[in-house]
Scaffold this motif. Structure first.
Motif, PDB file in Angstrom:
ATOM      1  N   ALA B  30     -69.779 -32.407  -8.378  1.00  0.00           N
ATOM      2  CA  ALA B  30     -69.457 -31.909  -9.719  1.00  0.00           C
ATOM      3  C   ALA B  30     -70.278 -30.662 -10.002  1.00  0.00           C
ATOM      4  CB  ALA B  30     -69.768 -32.978 -10.768  1.00  0.00           C
ATOM      5  N   ALA B  31     -69.610 -29.648 -10.546  1.00  0.00           N
ATOM      6  CA  ALA B  31     -70.290 -28.411 -10.943  1.00  0.00           C
ATOM      7  C   ALA B  31     -70.108 -28.237 -12.443  1.00  0.00           C
ATOM      8  CB  ALA B  31     -69.694 -27.224 -10.207  1.00  0.00           C
ATOM      9  N   GLU B  32     -71.192 -27.883 -13.110  1.00  0.00           N
ATOM     10  CA  GLU B  32     -71.149 -27.730 -14.560  1.00  0.00           C
ATOM     11  C   GLU B  32     -71.790 -26.399 -14.901  1.00  0.00           C
ATOM     12  OE1 GLU B  32     -71.439 -31.303 -17.842  1.00  0.00           O
ATOM     13  OE2 GLU B  32     -72.908 -31.206 -16.225  1.00  0.00           O
ATOM     14  N   ASP B  33     -71.059 -25.574 -15.634  1.00  0.00           N
ATOM     15  CA  ASP B  33     -71.596 -24.282 -16.051  1.00  0.00           C
ATOM     16  C   ASP B  33     -72.196 -23.503 -14.903  1.00  0.00           C
ATOM     17  OD1 ASP B  33     -70.829 -24.643 -18.637  1.00  0.00           O
ATOM     18  OD2 ASP B  33     -72.662 -25.720 -19.149  1.00  0.00           O
ATOM     19  N   GLY B  34     -71.497 -23.492 -13.780  1.00  0.00           N
ATOM     20  CA  GLY B  34     -71.913 -22.634 -12.672  1.00  0.00           C
ATOM     21  C   GLY B  34     -72.931 -23.234 -11.739  1.00  0.00           C
ATOM     22  N   CYS B  35     -73.472 -24.400 -12.096  1.00  0.00           N
ATOM     23  CA  CYS B  35     -74.453 -25.030 -11.208  1.00  0.00           C
ATOM     24  C   CYS B  35     -73.966 -26.391 -10.748  1.00  0.00           C
ATOM     25  CB  CYS B  35     -75.794 -25.172 -11.922  1.00  0.00           C
ATOM     26  SG  CYS B  35     -76.655 -23.597 -12.023  1.00  0.00           S
ATOM     27  N   ILE B  36     -74.531 -26.856  -9.660  1.00  0.00           N
ATOM     28  CA  ILE B  36     -74.179 -28.186  -9.174  1.00  0.00           C
ATOM     29  C   ILE B  36     -74.825 -29.221 -10.087  1.00  0.00           C
ATOM     30  CG2 ILE B  36     -74.463 -29.801  -7.247  1.00  0.00           C
ATOM     31  CD1 ILE B  36     -74.350 -27.244  -5.443  1.00  0.00           C
ATOM     32  N   ALA B  37     -74.016 -30.155 -10.573  1.00  0.00           N
ATOM     33  CA  ALA B  37     -74.525 -31.185 -11.467  1.00  0.00           C
ATOM     34  C   ALA B  37     -74.813 -32.474 -10.706  1.00  0.00           C
ATOM     35  CB  ALA B  37     -73.512 -31.455 -12.577  1.00  0.00           C
ATOM     36  N   ALA B  38     -73.963 -32.790  -9.750  1.00  0.00           N
ATOM     37  CA  ALA B  38     -74.150 -34.048  -9.024  1.00  0.00           C
ATOM     38  C   ALA B  38     -73.351 -34.050  -7.737  1.00  0.00           C
ATOM     39  CB  ALA B  38     -73.697 -35.219  -9.901  1.00  0.00           C
ATOM     40  N   ILE B  39     -73.887 -34.772  -6.754  1.00  0.00           N
ATOM     41  CA  ILE B  39     -73.168 -35.076  -5.512  1.00  0.00           C
ATOM     42  C   ILE B  39     -73.280 -36.586  -5.347  1.00  0.00           C
ATOM     43  CG2 ILE B  39     -73.180 -34.816  -3.000  1.00  0.00           C
ATOM     44  CD1 ILE B  39     -74.431 -32.023  -3.430  1.00  0.00           C
ATOM     45  N   GLY B  40     -72.162 -37.264  -5.209  1.00  0.00           N
ATOM     46  CA  GLY B  40     -72.270 -38.713  -5.102  1.00  0.00           C
ATOM     47  C   GLY B  40     -70.925 -39.362  -4.870  1.00  0.00           C
ATOM     48  N   PRO B  41     -70.882 -40.692  -4.899  1.00  0.00           N
ATOM     49  CA  PRO B  41     -69.627 -41.416  -4.663  1.00  0.00           C
ATOM     50  C   PRO B  41     -68.569 -40.979  -5.674  1.00  0.00           C
ATOM     51  CG  PRO B  41     -71.509 -42.923  -4.648  1.00  0.00           C
ATOM     52  CD  PRO B  41     -72.020 -41.596  -5.135  1.00  0.00           C
ATOM     53  N   PRO B  42     -67.343 -40.755  -5.205  1.00  0.00           N
ATOM     54  CA  PRO B  42     -66.282 -40.218  -6.064  1.00  0.00           C
ATOM     55  C   PRO B  42     -66.074 -41.051  -7.327  1.00  0.00           C
ATOM     56  CG  PRO B  42     -65.544 -40.328  -3.788  1.00  0.00           C
ATOM     57  CD  PRO B  42     -66.891 -40.939  -3.813  1.00  0.00           C
ATOM     58  N   GLU B  43     -66.082 -42.392  -7.221  1.00  0.00           N
ATOM     59  CA  GLU B  43     -65.770 -43.211  -8.402  1.00  0.00           C
ATOM     60  C   GLU B  43     -66.839 -43.011  -9.480  1.00  0.00           C
ATOM     61  OE1 GLU B  43     -65.866 -44.046  -5.258  1.00  0.00           O
ATOM     62  OE2 GLU B  43     -67.595 -45.373  -4.993  1.00  0.00           O
ATOM     63  N   GLU B  44     -68.088 -42.872  -9.068  1.00  0.00           N
ATOM     64  CA  GLU B  44     -69.163 -42.621 -10.036  1.00  0.00           C
ATOM     65  C   GLU B  44     -68.953 -41.290 -10.756  1.00  0.00           C
ATOM     66  OE1 GLU B  44     -73.255 -42.599  -8.775  1.00  0.00           O
ATOM     67  OE2 GLU B  44     -73.000 -44.518  -7.745  1.00  0.00           O
ATOM     68  N   LEU B  45     -68.645 -40.256  -9.969  1.00  0.00           N
ATOM     69  CA  LEU B  45     -68.522 -38.930 -10.577  1.00  0.00           C
ATOM     70  C   LEU B  45     -67.280 -38.818 -11.456  1.00  0.00           C
ATOM     71  CD1 LEU B  45     -70.917 -38.333  -8.741  1.00  0.00           C
ATOM     72  CD2 LEU B  45     -69.905 -36.109  -8.251  1.00  0.00           C
ATOM     73  N   VAL B  46     -66.220 -39.476 -11.027  1.00  0.00           N
ATOM     74  CA  VAL B  46     -65.000 -39.455 -11.842  1.00  0.00           C
ATOM     75  C   VAL B  46     -65.289 -40.116 -13.190  1.00  0.00           C
ATOM     76  CG1 VAL B  46     -62.664 -40.407 -12.054  1.00  0.00           C
ATOM     77  CG2 VAL B  46     -63.393 -39.343  -9.900  1.00  0.00           C
ATOM     78  N   ALA B  47     -66.044 -41.205 -13.170  1.00  0.00           N
ATOM     79  CA  ALA B  47     -66.378 -41.901 -14.422  1.00  0.00           C
ATOM     80  C   ALA B  47     -67.289 -41.037 -15.297  1.00  0.00           C
ATOM     81  CB  ALA B  47     -67.061 -43.230 -14.094  1.00  0.00           C
ATOM     82  N   ARG B  48     -68.186 -40.307 -14.638  1.00  0.00           N
ATOM     83  CA  ARG B  48     -69.162 -39.512 -15.389  1.00  0.00           C
ATOM     84  C   ARG B  48     -68.553 -38.232 -15.970  1.00  0.00           C
ATOM     85  NH1 ARG B  48     -74.264 -38.832 -11.766  1.00  0.00           N
ATOM     86  NH2 ARG B  48     -75.049 -36.855 -12.589  1.00  0.00           N
TER      87      ARG B  48
END
Lengths: 404, 404
Positions: B30-48
């Motif tokens: 996940a990238a937020e405002d031009g920076c990397i916010a998180a790298i992790g399991p897809p289901e976690e990031l989709v929920a977040r």
């Protein structure tokens, strides 16, 4: 009747000869019903073909489409893991022992259906077209069993019929000894001669027969027997020769009247002499030696100077040359083998056509020849090998029809 | 707040270390405002990040954008004609005597306006982006006169401001002696030190100062004087070292605390030892030696094993490396220099960032770092060097924004 007129061309490189007569500055080209109708001054052609569809080339360069006379484009999966091992210094024999190498491709291809192979290969042929290849030879040789060799060649036949890339099939059952016949070489040679060649010839699935002559693989005696058996069934001989060790491959190819001797990384002086005084084309595949990390390429300059007919080809395959980038092959020829850019271009077009015995005019641009051509986004043909690693192709036409 | 979620990713290669911990299978990013916010399991990031824009990667691979730490991307015309001469065996000195070589680029650049150079260079930076380069160093050095060196660096400044490719400028007035000062070497060194460096520093047009140390060009004594003068004005030293002859360049770079020593085709054992025990990055440019037809590359494996920090870069320039294809540089590193694909990838990303003293996280993928990344149409990162010569990039993001 469909006519296409290519105008605003900086240079047309006809590839009729290896000198500047091949380079026509500010000419136009007209194609009619898939063939080249005329090359000449733009104003003349515009007057002659007033209703032609116009392709404005923005000062770019037109060359013939590449004729790639040596590929193994029918295979299953890539072998990138093996490349990583090799980069770390693991020898090929050790990789083969671990189940890698060519026998990995054999297991993989045997396990796939014909339809699956058609689908995988179709995507690769698309990429070859994007690299400017409009005619390609494709070898079998990952089957190494009659049914799987026939399956591979049927894949080539189907994709050739589908087009637009025209394919020339080569039977190469003698690519390697399959794992199951280790130690019983003569049984496998017998199978190739007694079963595979008749079946391939019967089904009209190949034009050429090729053998991998190299220490540790097929011997000169075996190669001769197989190629003679092929010839007796109408399959013209080709030979993998002198890639890694000088083993008299070029001389044997000439003695057999082979259409081409391919690789030649370690050809002997006698081999150069033999090729230069023969009709056998010297097909050079520098991308393979490059990828394998070798320092020494085939003596391209010496072959040219001796008068041999030279072809350059990609050897596209998943083990030793996983790239269909022919322009990069030209760079290798110019940077490492003493070709000048025009000689290299000629070897990858007209030379490739010679190596495939194509006599309908493909490989050069002249009236009557098929309109297989590339429009390049460069202002001088010498930029084709020079600006390497970037695809500068703006369009590809196959028999007068735009395909890229 | 704009959020982008990269899903259906086969592998994310973070380039945090040269081992398999850098390779995350089936993770999302996940990238937020031009920076990397998180790298992790897809289901976690989709929920977040339920409202994030989704980029589905079809099983592809994500790597950091390349950080190309050595280029000469500001120049006028190509020099393909010279390549054709070289391919025919005409020596560089003869080409230079005929008006070719680097001085051809100098005459050409001097004759062009700043706007013209901006336009020419912009197109080349586009191509660099298409090759996955998201940050690049660019050297001056085709001006060799104060006004033309400043002009070149202003071109870099304008294009950096324009974006999206971020550029790091290096002053390289000591790239060659200009034709007009032949025989008066000390006059030109004086000009570089007394006039150019102060003017460049005053206008804040460069971060680094570089010198071409090679027999026949600048000597070690001259290089030291120039780099020390640069350092006194805040320009950090870099050094062209040991490309074609061992000349103590690596050792001098370390002695001066240079940020990097570049080329190193003929580095000595003492040079390897010096670099391995220093903060100076060993920047290797194999595409140059490849294009020039050399057989011997820099001892990359030995530098890695000795513990040196290694960067791989393109050296993109019109004379000896007219290609911005960084993936092909990785192939050279793996096929000819003993790198494995992960080491090569690391050297072209995190290594490049080290060679440019970039400390905002570019060159690796971790939370907080700029979201400069490439989505590749391959299922395994090892295919990046393996499937060479074909651009397999499906998209490039610069600070979270898609640019290719």
């Amino acid at each position: 009747m469909s006519t296409v007129l290519f105008s605003d061309v900086g240079q047309i490189v006809t590839c009729e000869s290896a000198d500047e007569r091949s380079v026509r500055a500010r000419h136009a080209l007209a194609a009619e019903d898939g063939c080249i109708a005329a090359i000449g001054p733009p104003e003349e052609l515009v007057a002659r073909y007033p209703r032609a569809e116009r392709v404005r080339c923005a000062g770019g360069v037109i060359t013939p489409g590449f004729v790639d006379s040596h590929t193994h484009a029918v295979f299953g999966c890539w072998r990138a893991g093996e490349y990583a091992l090799r980069a770390r210094g693991v020898p090929y024999m050790e990789i083969a022992r671990q189940g890698g190498g060519i026998n990995a491709s054999v297991r993989d291809l045997r396990a796939r259906s014909e339809d699956e192979l058609v689908q995988l290969t179709r995507a690769r042929l698309r990429e070859m077209l994007r690299q400017g290849i409009t005619t390609a030879e494709v070898k079998s040789g990952y089957g190494l069993r009659t049914e799987d060799e026939l399956k591979s060649l049927r894949v080539v036949k189907r994709l050739n019929e589908e087009g637009p890339l025209e394919l020339v099939p080569t039977f190469m059952g003698a690519h390697e000894f399959p794992a199951e016949t280790r130690g019983r070489r003569s049984d496998y040679v017998h199978l190739v001669i007694q079963e595979m060649i008749p079946a391939v010839a019967e089904a009209k699935l190949a034009v050429f027969c090729d053998v991998f002559l190299e220490p540790g693989v097929f011997t000169a005696v075996e190669a001769r027997r197989i190629l003679e058996a092929g010839l007796a069934r109408g399959l013209l001989p080709k030979l993998h020769a002198d890639e890694l060790e000088p083993s008299g491959g070029a001389e044997l190819a000439v003695a057999l009247g082979a259409v081409s001797a391919d690789h030649l990384g370690r050809i002997s002086d006698a081999g150069i002499h033999a090729l230069a005084h023969s009709q056998t084309v010297a097909t050079l595949l520098p991308a393979t030696l490059f990828f394998l990390g070798h320092k020494q390429y085939a003596p391209g300059r010496r072959l040219l100077d001796a008068g041999a007919t030279v072809a350059l080809a990609t050897d596209f395959n998943p083990g030793s040359a996983p790239s269909p980038n022919m322009a990069l092959v030209l760079t290798l020829a110019c940077s490492h083998m003493g070709f000048d850019p025009l000689e290299a271009l000629l070897a990858a077009t007209a030379g490739g056509a010679r190596a495939l015995r194509i006599e309908d005019g493909r490989g050069a641009l002249r009236p009557g020849a098929p309109a297989d051509l590339i429009v390049w986004g460069v202002s001088d043909y010498r930029e084709i090998p020079y600006r390497y690693g970037v695809n500068m192709i703006r369009g590809v036409w196959k028999r007068g029809v735009r395909v890229v």
